[in-house]
Design an enzyme around this catalytic site. Structure first.
Site, short mmCIF file in Angstrom:
data_model
loop_
_atom_site.label_atom_id
_atom_site.label_comp_id
_atom_site.label_asym_id
_atom_site.label_seq_id
_atom_site.Cartn_x
_atom_site.Cartn_y
_atom_site.Cartn_z
N LYS A 65 -7.53 3.04 5.79
CA LYS A 65 -7.81 4.30 5.09
C LYS A 65 -8.56 4.06 3.77
O LYS A 65 -9.36 4.88 3.36
CB LYS A 65 -6.52 5.09 4.85
N ASP A 101 -4.46 14.56 5.30
CA ASP A 101 -3.00 14.33 5.39
C ASP A 101 -2.19 15.29 4.50
O ASP A 101 -1.25 15.93 4.97
CB ASP A 101 -2.66 12.89 4.99
N GLY A 132 -0.28 5.70 0.92
CA GLY A 132 -1.40 6.63 1.05
C GLY A 132 -0.95 8.04 1.39
O GLY A 132 -1.42 9.02 0.80
N TYR A 219 6.76 10.30 12.90
CA TYR A 219 6.86 11.20 14.06
C TYR A 219 7.27 10.48 15.35
O TYR A 219 7.38 11.11 16.41
CB TYR A 219 5.56 11.99 14.27
P1 NAP Z 1 1.38 2.91 3.43
O1 NAP Z 1 0.26 3.34 2.53
O2 NAP Z 1 1.35 1.53 4.00
O3 NAP Z 1 2.75 3.09 2.56
C1 NAP Z 1 3.98 2.63 3.08
C2 NAP Z 1 5.13 3.06 2.17
O4 NAP Z 1 6.36 2.69 2.81
C3 NAP Z 1 5.16 2.40 0.77
O5 NAP Z 1 5.70 3.30 -0.15
C4 NAP Z 1 6.12 1.23 1.00
O6 NAP Z 1 6.79 0.81 -0.18
C5 NAP Z 1 7.13 1.88 1.91
N1 NAP Z 1 7.90 0.91 2.69
C6 NAP Z 1 7.47 0.16 3.74
N2 NAP Z 1 8.48 -0.60 4.21
C7 NAP Z 1 9.58 -0.33 3.42
C8 NAP Z 1 10.91 -0.78 3.41
N3 NAP Z 1 11.35 -1.70 4.30
N4 NAP Z 1 11.77 -0.27 2.49
C9 NAP Z 1 11.35 0.65 1.59
N5 NAP Z 1 10.08 1.14 1.56
C10 NAP Z 1 9.21 0.65 2.47
O7 NAP Z 1 1.55 3.88 4.66
P2 NAP Z 1 1.14 5.45 4.79
O8 NAP Z 1 -0.25 5.56 5.25
O9 NAP Z 1 1.54 6.13 3.54
O10 NAP Z 1 2.08 5.88 6.02
C11 NAP Z 1 3.48 5.89 5.90
C12 NAP Z 1 4.14 6.46 7.15
O11 NAP Z 1 3.73 7.83 7.31
C13 NAP Z 1 3.77 5.77 8.46
O12 NAP Z 1 4.93 5.67 9.24
C14 NAP Z 1 2.76 6.71 9.11
O13 NAP Z 1 2.79 6.65 10.52
C15 NAP Z 1 3.29 8.06 8.63
N6 NAP Z 1 2.24 9.10 8.59
C16 NAP Z 1 2.46 10.25 9.30
C17 NAP Z 1 1.50 11.26 9.29
C18 NAP Z 1 1.76 12.53 10.07
O14 NAP Z 1 0.79 13.28 10.31
N7 NAP Z 1 2.98 12.84 10.45
C19 NAP Z 1 0.31 11.10 8.55
C20 NAP Z 1 0.13 9.93 7.81
C21 NAP Z 1 1.11 8.92 7.84
P3 NAP Z 1 6.14 -0.32 -1.14
O15 NAP Z 1 5.13 0.42 -1.99
O16 NAP Z 1 7.28 -0.83 -1.93
O17 NAP Z 1 5.50 -1.34 -0.25
#
Ligand code: NAP
Length: 267
Positions: A65, A101, A132, A219
Site C-alpha cells: 500500500k 479504506d 495503514g 473479516y
Molecule cells: P498493517 O499496516 O501491517 O498494521 C498492522 C497493525 O497490527 C499494527 O498496528 C501492528 O502493531 C498490529 N499488530 C500486528 N501483530 C500484532 C500483535 N501480535 N499484537 C499486537 N498488535 C499487532 O496492516 P493494515 O493494512 O492496517 O491491516 C490490518 C488488518 O486489517 C489486516 O488483518 C487486514 O486484513 C485488515 N483490513 C481489513 C479491511 C476491510 O475492508 N475489512 C481493509 C483493510 C485492512 P505494531 O505497529 O506494533 O506492529
C-alpha cells in the site's frame, strides 16, 4: 469489458474477485478481476506494464500500500495524506492512486448504526492498532468530529504519529484494556485474530460498557474471537466484512463510474 485485479503478496485467499465479479454482474458488464501475486522485486516492472496495458485498474493490499506510491503519476489528496494507496486507476498511460479504506469503514458504520453516526459528536472512540487501515479510519472518523478518538497500539510511537488533536490520547494496549468503559465504539484494526491466528484477540473486553459498539475490521473469520467476546459482554457488533464490501464498492466506482452501494450483500 472491464479488466481489474488485486496486487499483493500473498493474495490467493482474497474475497475481492468474488465481490467485484458480483458488482460486474450488477451493472450487467463483462469483465474479470484477477489476482496478481507480485514479489517485491517485480513491483516496479508490474506497475510499468500496468501503465501500458488495457487494464482499468487494480486494488493494492499488504505489503504494497505504501510501496506503490513512487511509481504512480498522481495520488488523490486523501491517499497522499495517508501515504497509502489501496486502489489504482489507469487513465491513458497514467496511474492514479486512491485510498477507500477509511471511507469504506465510515459507510459500513453509517449503514449498520445510523443513529450512532448522527450522534457521533457525543461519542468516544478507541482504535486498536496503528497500521495503514487504522490511519485511514482515524482520518475519516475525524472528519465526523466525535468527542474523542484515542489510539492504542503495541508500538506506541506509531500511534503518536497518527494522532493529530491535543485531546486524543495514545495508549498502550494494556491501558486500553483497563479503560474500555470510557468508549462508545471500539475498532479492532490489528492483524490479531485473522486466520490462521483465529484463537487470539488483541485485548480482552471485560471492562466494556454494555451497548457499546465493537468492530473488528478483520473479516476472516467473520466472527472473530474479539467480536465473540464483545457479544458476550452485551456489545453491538460491526463486522469487517461490511467494511470490505463498502471499500470495494468505492474502488469499483473509481474504475467504472458506477454506484453499486444499493446492492451490497451485507447481513
Ligand atoms: P498493517 O499496516 O501491517 O498494521 C498492522 C497493525 O497490527 C499494527 O498496528 C501492528 O502493531 C498490529 N499488530 C500486528 N501483530 C500484532 C500483535 N501480535 N499484537 C499486537 N498488535 C499487532 O496492516 P493494515 O493494512 O492496517 O491491516 C490490518 C488488518 O486489517 C489486516 O488483518 C487486514 O486484513 C485488515 N483490513 C481489513 C479491511 C476491510 O475492508 N475489512 C481493509 C483493510 C485492512 P505494531 O505497529 O506494533 O506492529
Amino acid at each position: 469489458m472491464y479488466k481489474l485485479g488485486l496486487i499483493g503478496h500473498p493474495v490467493q485467499h482474497s474475497k475481492s474477485p468474488e465481490i467485484h465479479q458480483y458488482f460486474l454482474n450488477v451493472i450487467n458488464a463483462n469483465g474479470k478481476y484477477e489476482l496478481f501475486d507480485v514479489m517485491e522485486e517485480d513491483l516496479e516492472y508490474f506497475l510499468n506494464e500496468l501503465k501500458h496495458s488495457d487494464m482499468n485498474g487494480v486494488n493494492v493490499t499488504i505489503p504494497y500500500k505504501e510501496k506503490v506510491i513512487p511509481y504512480l503519476d498522481e495520488i488523490d489528496e486523501h491517499a497522499q495524506m495517508l501515504k497509502a494507496v489501496n486502489t489504482i486507476k489507469r487513465k491513458g498511460n497514467k496511474l492514479i492512486g486512491y485510498n477507500t479504506d477509511g471511507e469504506g469503514f465510515i459507510d459500513s458504520l453509517r449503514y449498520t448504526y445510523p443513529k450512532f453516526v448522527k450522534d457521533i459528536k457525543d461519542k468516544t472512540v478507541l482504535i486498536l492498532g496503528a497500521g495503514g487501515a487504522a490511519k485511514g479510519i482515524y482520518f475519516s472518523l475525524k472528519k465526523l468530529n466525535p468527542k474523542r478518538i484515542d489510539i492504542a497500539n503495541r508500538t506506541k510511537r506509531k500511534a503518536e504519529n497518527i494522532v493529530s488533536e491535543n485531546n486524543h490520547l495514545v495508549l498502550a494496549l494494556e491501558e486500553a484494556e483497563e479503560k474500555l468503559y470510557e468508549y462508545d465504539l471500539v475498532i479492532q484494526t490489528t492483524n490479531v485474530g485473522m486466520e490462521p491466528d483465529k484463537d487470539n484477540q488483541v485485548i480482552k473486553l471485560t471492562h466494556l460498557n454494555r451497548g457499546a459498539i465493537v468492530s473488528d475490521i478483520v473479516y476472516k473469520p467473520k466472527m472473530t474471537k474479539f467480536l465473540l467476546n464483545g457479544k458476550q459482554q452485551g456489545a453491538r457488533l460491526l463486522f469487517g466484512e461490511s467494511m470490505l464490501w463498502y471499500q470495494a464498492a468505492k474502488s469499483f466506482k473509481i474504475w467504472t463510474d458506477q454506484s453499486v452501494e444499493k446492492h451490497l450483500k451485507i447481513d
